[in-house]
Design a protein around this motif. Structure first.
Motif, PDB file in Angstrom:
ATOM      1  N   TYR A  32       0.811  -1.221   0.000  1.00 41.73           N
ATOM      2  CA  TYR A  32       0.000   0.000   0.000  1.00 41.73           C
ATOM      3  C   TYR A  32       0.841   1.266   0.000  1.00 41.73           C
ATOM      4  O   TYR A  32       0.313   2.366  -0.188  1.00 41.73           O
ATOM      5  N   PRO A  56     -14.171  -4.780   5.076  1.00 46.15           N
ATOM      6  CA  PRO A  56     -12.804  -4.678   5.628  1.00 46.15           C
ATOM      7  C   PRO A  56     -12.720  -3.744   6.832  1.00 46.15           C
ATOM      8  O   PRO A  56     -11.965  -4.016   7.775  1.00 46.15           O
ATOM      9  N   LYS A 183      -4.912   2.457   4.795  1.00 44.18           N
ATOM     10  CA  LYS A 183      -5.244   1.265   4.001  1.00 44.18           C
ATOM     11  C   LYS A 183      -4.414   0.067   4.447  1.00 44.18           C
ATOM     12  O   LYS A 183      -4.924  -1.058   4.541  1.00 44.18           O
ATOM     13  N   TRP A 187      -6.102  -3.389   5.984  1.00 48.87           N
ATOM     14  CA  TRP A 187      -5.930  -4.680   5.322  1.00 48.87           C
ATOM     15  C   TRP A 187      -5.019  -5.633   6.089  1.00 48.87           C
ATOM     16  O   TRP A 187      -5.191  -6.852   6.018  1.00 48.87           O
TER      17      TRP A 187
END
Length: 611
Positions: A32, A56, A183, A187
């Motif tokens: 990312y 998520p 992000k 994740w």
């Protein structure tokens, strides 16, 4: 620990599983850092470009909740005090409902990045800075605990150097947080929640096989008095009852889910308000799964050691080491599975610490840097955000040393949230729910709530409650074949559950110590919240709060509720709640564009003062 020789230790496959989890987490951060052009703006880094979806984010919220404090602390809690802890399932439902229907609508429609921006919009900059400072202190203290907790597990299970493990935890978190931003945090949480559930499941399955079935575990728990679900004693001094968990637990966890930047930052990063609410409700299912796993592990602990408690027989030195001890006891014949459990505990820490570091960077950039350095470009702010991640990672590692002095991990963690989170919850509730609350009332309420919660919280550290208040259940050692010379029973009164490095010993107990300082730790947040609300309301009414002219967007309105039941209205509101465009080098909070000058000045005039 000498106990390791009795129960086995790590083998090569355990290290492989453990190292694999660390490498994959770091790889997600690297991905990312470069995917989609990398973190070009502070909005990309801190909010994921406001493009996240519900599933998520829900898993990320769940992973952050399920820190190593949960993995290690909750089973030992159930082992010592019984399954009354499972009543938190009701508290979690109330917490998610309040967060989704009261706090999320207001935060989302204002398009804020830091929740403390709201405090300036509703009150003034002074109160915003007070909220920011309290959040930073609270988060660094709590993060120190969740870094220290898995290091305990590693030290117990593998013999790894305790402080080497502490530093490794902080470094890995800081690495992928700094590279990949929100992000990467979300994740890696998705990956880590799978590891955590797998770790819990492996323990539950093998314990069920070893003990002869789930019914045997339940029978042992029943005979040992552990199935104490419905304790309706209204006494607020008793540590865990139905009422302390429902009332105190709801206040404590609402201060986390409703207003804490670490949680709020993720659900307001969703691409629509509907997705944000959905993430909270999906997360509720995850919380229930975690709670069920934790309670089952605690009951399995009791079933396994009901005749020979490893703690009172000195096979482990702390109650929080009971779960690692059980893992090496029942899983030593399965190479790699003990490593999976330690990866489970470590994953809980990585997810919680990474979200804390990202949130600390967000409030520092939004509340302390942007207002004073307005000429910085978005690219520069992105670099500053990454620098803040490194700084706070280092601070959290250092704060882990303090956690080693804090006594039982679970109670210490919730006490910190209660003492600091409670007054902040009262402050935000005052702004969102009380239209006539003004700046003077808000500041007075915050200070009064903080003073009250600190008084009882610090008092409880200096003068911990006696066992008749905490009411630990009996633990037996007659089956240990140890050197207790005919001693058939050793109860927990010989070794109290809650100790503190700050405890003042050998002092005559007073009514203040036995009552006020013995209040259930779950009520710390309740006291802080209610004091802040009541004092804030009284001072606001006394200082002309009714004369204010407020923008309705800083309050919870009837339309916020109606939009849940009317499909057309929901569509309309979701469109109006979409992410807002950001002008390069400017604020990503559109509310400031037209409210900062007019609204704050009007508020100040109505109050007759500007703090």
């Amino acid at each position: 620990m000498d106990a390791r020789r009795d129960i086995g230790g790590f083998v090569v496959w355990d290290y492989v599983v453990f190292a694999g989890m660390l490498l994959i987490s770091a790889a997600i951060g690297i991905y990312y850092a470069f995917a989609g052009g990398g973190q070009q703006t502070s909005k990309d880094f801190l909010m994921g470009g406001r493009s996240m979806t519900a599933v998520p984010v829900a898993m990320s919220l769940t992973a952050s909740f399920m820190s190593a404090v949960t993995v290690l602390g909750t089973p030992s809690e159930v082992y010592r005090f019984g399954a009354v802890f499972s009543v938190f399932a009701i508290s979690y439902f109330l917490v998610v409902l309040i967060s989704a229907e009261v706090f999320l609508p207001v935060f989302y429609k204002l398009g804020i990045t830091s929740t403390y921006e709201y405090l300036e919009l509703r009150f003034n900059r002074c109160i915003r800075l007070c909220g920011t400072v309290l959040f930073i202190v609270q988060t660094i203290l709590y993060t120190g605990i969740v870094i220290y907790a898995p290091a305990l597990a590693l030290n117990q299970v593998t013999g790894f150097d305790l402080w080497g493990a502490v530093v490794a935890t902080g470094v890995v978190c800081t690495f992928y947080c700094t590279l990949g931003g929100l992000k990467a945090v979300v994740w890696t949480d998705v990956f880590q929640v799978g590891i955590m559930v797998a770790g819990f499941a492996s323990v539950i399955i093998q314990a069920t096989v070893t003990q002869g079935g789930i019914s045997k575990i339940i029978d042992d728990a029943y005979n040992g008095g552990r199935l104490n679900f419905w304790n309706f004693n209204p006494n607020p001094l008793q540590r865990h009852t139905f009422w302390t968990i429902i009332i105190g637990g709801t206040f404590t966890w609402t201060s986390i889910y409703g207003i804490n930047q670490s949680q709020v930052q993720r659900y307001i990063s969703c691409k629509s308000r509907f997705q944000g609410k959905l993430s909270l409700y999906i997360n509720l299912v995850g919380l229930w799964v975690i709670l069920t796993c934790s309670v089952l592990c605690g009951l399995a602990l009791y079933s396994r050691y009901r005749e020979c408690d490893p703690w009172t027989s000195k096979k482990v030195s702390e109650a929080d080491q009971l779960m690692p001890y059980l893992v090496l006891d029942i899983l030593q014949d399965f190479p790699g599975v003990p490593g999976l459990f330690v990866a489970c505990a470590y994953s809980g820490t990585l997810s919680t610490v990474s979200s804390s570091i990202n949130a600390l960077a967000a409030v520092t950039v939004e509340d302390l840097i942007k207002p004073h350095f307005t000429s910085l470009s978005e690219r520069s702010l992105s670099w500053v955000s990454q620098g803040m991640s490194v700084l706070f990672g280092a601070l959290c590692i250092g704060m882990a040393a303090l956690a080693s002095l804090m006594g039982a991990l679970l109670q210490a963690a919730l006490s910190i949230f209660g003492m600091i989170g409670g007054p902040l919850l009262g402050l935000f509730s005052l702004g969102i729910l009380v239209p006539f609350a003004n700046s003077l009332g808000a500041l007075s309420g915050l200070l009064a709530g903080f003073a009250m919660s600190l008084w009882v919280g610090i008092g409880a550290q200096l003068y911990p409650p006696l066992p008749e208040r905490t009411m630990p259940l009996s633990l037996e050692t007659y089956g240990c074949n140890s050197t207790y010379n005919g001693t058939d029973l050793m109860t927990t009164t010989e070794m109290p559950f809650y100790t503190s490095a700050f405890e003042i010993r050998n002092i005559e107990r007073t009514p203040l110590m036995d009552n006020w300082y013995s209040l259930s730790y779950l009520y710390f947040s309740t006291i802080g919240t209610l004091t802040a609300l009541l004092v804030g309301i009284f001072i606001s009414l006394s200082t002309g709060g009714r004369k204010q002219n407020l923008d309705s967007r800083v309050l919870l309105t009837k339309e916020d509720f109606l939009s849940n039941f009317n499909f057309l209205k929901k569509q309309h509101h979701d469109l109006s709640y979409k992410s807002h465009p950001v002008e390069d080098g400017g604020t990503d909070n559109p509310a400031f564009n037209h409210m900062e000058l007019n609204f704050t000045d009007q508020n100040a005039k109505a109050n007759g003062t500007r703090l």
